[in-house]
Design a protein around this motif. Structure first.
Motif, short mmCIF file in Angstrom:
data_model
loop_
_atom_site.label_atom_id
_atom_site.label_comp_id
_atom_site.label_asym_id
_atom_site.label_seq_id
_atom_site.Cartn_x
_atom_site.Cartn_y
_atom_site.Cartn_z
N GLY A 42 0.84 -1.19 0.00
CA GLY A 42 0.00 0.00 0.00
C GLY A 42 0.87 1.24 0.00
N ILE A 43 0.61 2.15 0.95
CA ILE A 43 1.42 3.36 0.98
C ILE A 43 2.74 3.12 1.70
N ASP A 44 3.02 1.85 2.07
CA ASP A 44 4.35 1.54 2.60
C ASP A 44 5.39 1.60 1.48
N VAL A 45 4.94 1.37 0.25
CA VAL A 45 5.82 1.61 -0.91
C VAL A 45 5.15 2.64 -1.81
N LEU A 46 5.94 3.54 -2.36
CA LEU A 46 5.35 4.57 -3.22
C LEU A 46 5.38 4.08 -4.65
N ASP A 47 4.39 3.28 -4.99
CA ASP A 47 4.34 2.71 -6.32
C ASP A 47 3.08 3.17 -7.03
N ASP A 48 2.82 2.62 -8.21
CA ASP A 48 1.69 3.09 -9.00
C ASP A 48 0.36 2.51 -8.56
N GLY A 49 0.40 1.43 -7.79
CA GLY A 49 -0.85 0.82 -7.40
C GLY A 49 -0.71 0.09 -6.09
N ALA A 50 -1.85 -0.27 -5.51
CA ALA A 50 -1.86 -1.05 -4.27
C ALA A 50 -2.05 -2.51 -4.64
N VAL A 51 -1.55 -3.39 -3.78
CA VAL A 51 -1.60 -4.81 -4.06
C VAL A 51 -2.38 -5.52 -2.96
N ILE A 52 -3.37 -6.30 -3.36
CA ILE A 52 -4.18 -7.05 -2.40
C ILE A 52 -4.14 -8.53 -2.79
N PRO A 53 -3.58 -9.37 -1.91
CA PRO A 53 -3.55 -10.80 -2.23
C PRO A 53 -4.97 -11.37 -2.18
N ILE A 54 -5.37 -12.12 -3.20
CA ILE A 54 -6.72 -12.69 -3.16
C ILE A 54 -6.68 -14.22 -3.14
N SER A 55 -5.52 -14.80 -3.39
CA SER A 55 -5.36 -16.25 -3.18
C SER A 55 -3.86 -16.48 -3.05
N ASP A 56 -3.45 -17.74 -2.95
CA ASP A 56 -2.03 -18.00 -2.72
C ASP A 56 -1.16 -17.46 -3.83
N ASN A 57 -1.68 -17.46 -5.04
CA ASN A 57 -0.82 -16.98 -6.13
C ASN A 57 -1.52 -15.98 -7.05
N GLU A 58 -2.43 -15.22 -6.46
CA GLU A 58 -3.08 -14.19 -7.25
C GLU A 58 -3.21 -12.91 -6.44
N TYR A 59 -2.94 -11.82 -7.10
CA TYR A 59 -3.03 -10.52 -6.46
C TYR A 59 -3.91 -9.60 -7.29
N LEU A 60 -4.71 -8.83 -6.56
CA LEU A 60 -5.45 -7.76 -7.21
C LEU A 60 -4.58 -6.51 -7.12
N VAL A 61 -4.47 -5.78 -8.20
CA VAL A 61 -3.74 -4.50 -8.17
C VAL A 61 -4.76 -3.39 -8.41
N LEU A 62 -4.75 -2.39 -7.56
CA LEU A 62 -5.69 -1.27 -7.67
C LEU A 62 -4.91 0.02 -7.83
N SER A 63 -5.34 0.85 -8.76
CA SER A 63 -4.70 2.16 -8.89
C SER A 63 -5.77 3.23 -8.91
N VAL A 64 -5.41 4.43 -8.49
CA VAL A 64 -6.34 5.55 -8.60
C VAL A 64 -5.56 6.82 -8.96
#
Lengths: 348, 348
Positions: A42-64
């Motif tokens: 999240g805002i712990d890293v200043l990147d282009d999007g936030a990362v939310i793990p949704i399963s063991d090997n899948e992540y949702l990436v959200l940007s605004v």
């Protein structure tokens, strides 16, 4: 840190003043455990999007991102086109496949409906081209004089099995730029100055990177240590952010940075360093030296004819270079490349 | 459908004119399969959030709203407080536990830093109180005169095993209002008219519904057929949206709608129907008649002292009532309750 008592344009310019104010007013006040979701980013890293793990090997990436570009119609695109492509690119440089989009559109009372229709049609066309679903949004009208024409916010939703979080750069990584830089910034600047008639060949590079770059990021995922689309602040801002909290340095060769002659000449005449100018269809990556040449070759075979290695991540050979970017000039000089606040608001 | 050639304030007022323009310019132009993600809910239903399935029994709910309220500081809150609470409530009425938040802040050049700090602190406090992570955002500055002070966009990210999608209302459902209505709208109207000194007891109800309402929505999930926070357009807009595309009707009793005397008197003096006025801390639900009384009792025991059943979903006994809302007035009259565009921009 000293701050003005009022918000100034450079607070939004994408360089140090902006990160300082965001750090002071927001990040430093959020408890560490609320800076991200468990196992995410999240805002712990200043990147282009936030990362939310949704399963063991899948992540949702959200940007605004909110798009405030002026003028709203410019050579190469419009604010709607830019909002969708900018959002797609934020997901692509995180390694994510864009799946869905949400927006908010804020319009000024009295704005021509036909212009709004052109803008929205551009957004929908850009989404449709990429098979991205439009799943939600908001629509607000503000009274005449309380907002200048149109502001659009884009929310991007993507999926990846390996998010590219820009904290893993290491010595030996090559810095790759995928296409000529500063095209968007130069076109907007010319438009704002009313110079489009004189400098005819300036045109925003606003476009999605999902076809050319994303397949390669996925193919070489374990070798791509950082990736960013250099919008506000340009590649100077991106490279400085990457090294800022590391022990390393980045060295780039200015003569290797791809840039069109028209763009370079115009920006030089304006006294602006192209390395601090926004692109909207280019990306900068730190790729493991083992595969970097191959990565560039494949980018070129996919149509990115100007993809180039412009430098590399190094162990600094002097203390002064730690956490900084060294630019070797065209005549062999060595200069510390600082992130600069170009005084050009409403660029994206 | 006839439309003006220019955007007008009522296009953003939350009633029919707004849905017409959104339908004409956006929804009708998005291919059906791109109106949602597989098994999810998107712009195919006009609800408060989008639904993305992330496993067999878990859904991510995403909401986005831009807050343009004027004045930015008002009795009972400020634009930052409102952006977080409004976003939380959009998730709650979808049945989702708020987990994370992203924002964009657009500020006018010259805005006092101390005011921005108050606004951001309100946001962060509201997030912290609920244990919601701040995972991303954007910060833009617009030149003086091109935006009035501050606009904030909030993106909400929540999780649920049973999203409440407002398309399942059926005859026998009771319509429940959780707390006195129109408080926010009345306070903002008074502020905009410069009447706060005269009508001292008006105060926005901006607050999160995550403590009082969410546990009950989760407990009674299979009985909650629709839920919404009645912001722009008030409960008149919500109830009309619910029946609009159904074969049913909704009947409400005006004298049962909870409203504070101060609010009622002020709005009556202004010639505005409270049923069309925005709340920011209230919800309206359609709950199966089997558990509705119990639902209200438990809401009251959790502190929602004014929670009330105001009406029910019916099979219309005449064709004219199909897809419409019937209001029984205080003196027993029967009136079709239409969604109204109150001419009050920048309310949320």
């Amino acid at each position: 840190m000293s701050m003005s008592k009022y918000i100034m344009l450079h607070h939004g310019a994408g360089a140090r003043e902006m990160w300082n104010i965001i750090e002071a007013l927001i990040i430093s006040k959020v408890p560490t455990k609320l800076r991200k979701l468990p196992r995410g980013a999240g805002i712990d890293v200043l990147d282009d999007g936030a990362v939310i793990p949704i399963s063991d090997n899948e992540y949702l990436v959200l940007s605004v991102d909110s798009y405030t570009v002026n003028p709203i119609f410019f050579p190469g695109g419009n604010i709607g086109h830019l909002a969708v492509n900018g959002t797609i690119n934020d997901l692509v440089v995180m390694g994510a496949e864009p799946k869905a989009f949400m927006d908010t559109i804020i319009v000024e009372e009295g704005f021509p409906l036909s212009d709004l229709e052109i803008i929205i049609n551009s957004m929908l066309k850009a989404l449709k081209n990429e098979g991205i679903a439009l799943i939600g949004g908001d629509f607000k009208v503000m009274p005449k004089g309380s907002i200048d024409k149109v502001v659009i916010t884009g929310v991007g939703i993507g999926i990846t099995d390996k998010p590219i979080i820009d904290k893993d750069i290491k010595p030996g990584d090559k810095i790759i730029v995928t296409s000529p830089i500063a095209e968007h910034g130069a076109a907007i600047l010319a438009a704002q100055l009313g110079l489009l008639d004189e400098v005819k060949n300036l045109r925003s590079d606003s476009r999605p990177l999902s076809r050319t770059l994303l397949p390669l990021i996925k193919k070489y995922k374990k070798y791509v240590h950082a990736a960013r689309d250099p919008t506000r602040g340009g590649i100077a801002a991106v490279l400085n952010e990457w090294v800022r909290s590391s022990n390393f340095s980045i060295t780039i060769h200015r003569d290797k940075v791809p840039i069109r002659e028209d763009v370079k000449a115009f920006l030089e005449a304006m006294g602006i360093d192209p390395l601090s100018m926004a692109s909207e269809g280019s990306a900068v990556l730190a790729v493991d030296g083992v595969v970097a040449e191959e990565f560039v070759k494949e980018l070129r075979s996919r149509g990115e004819d100007y993809a180039t290695i412009i430098g590399e991540v190094t162990k600094p050979d002097s203390e002064i270079l730690r956490g900084r970017v060294l630019a070797i000039t065209e005549i062999g000089g060595k200069i510390i490349l600082e992130p600069k606040s170009v005084n050009l608001p409403r660029i994206c």
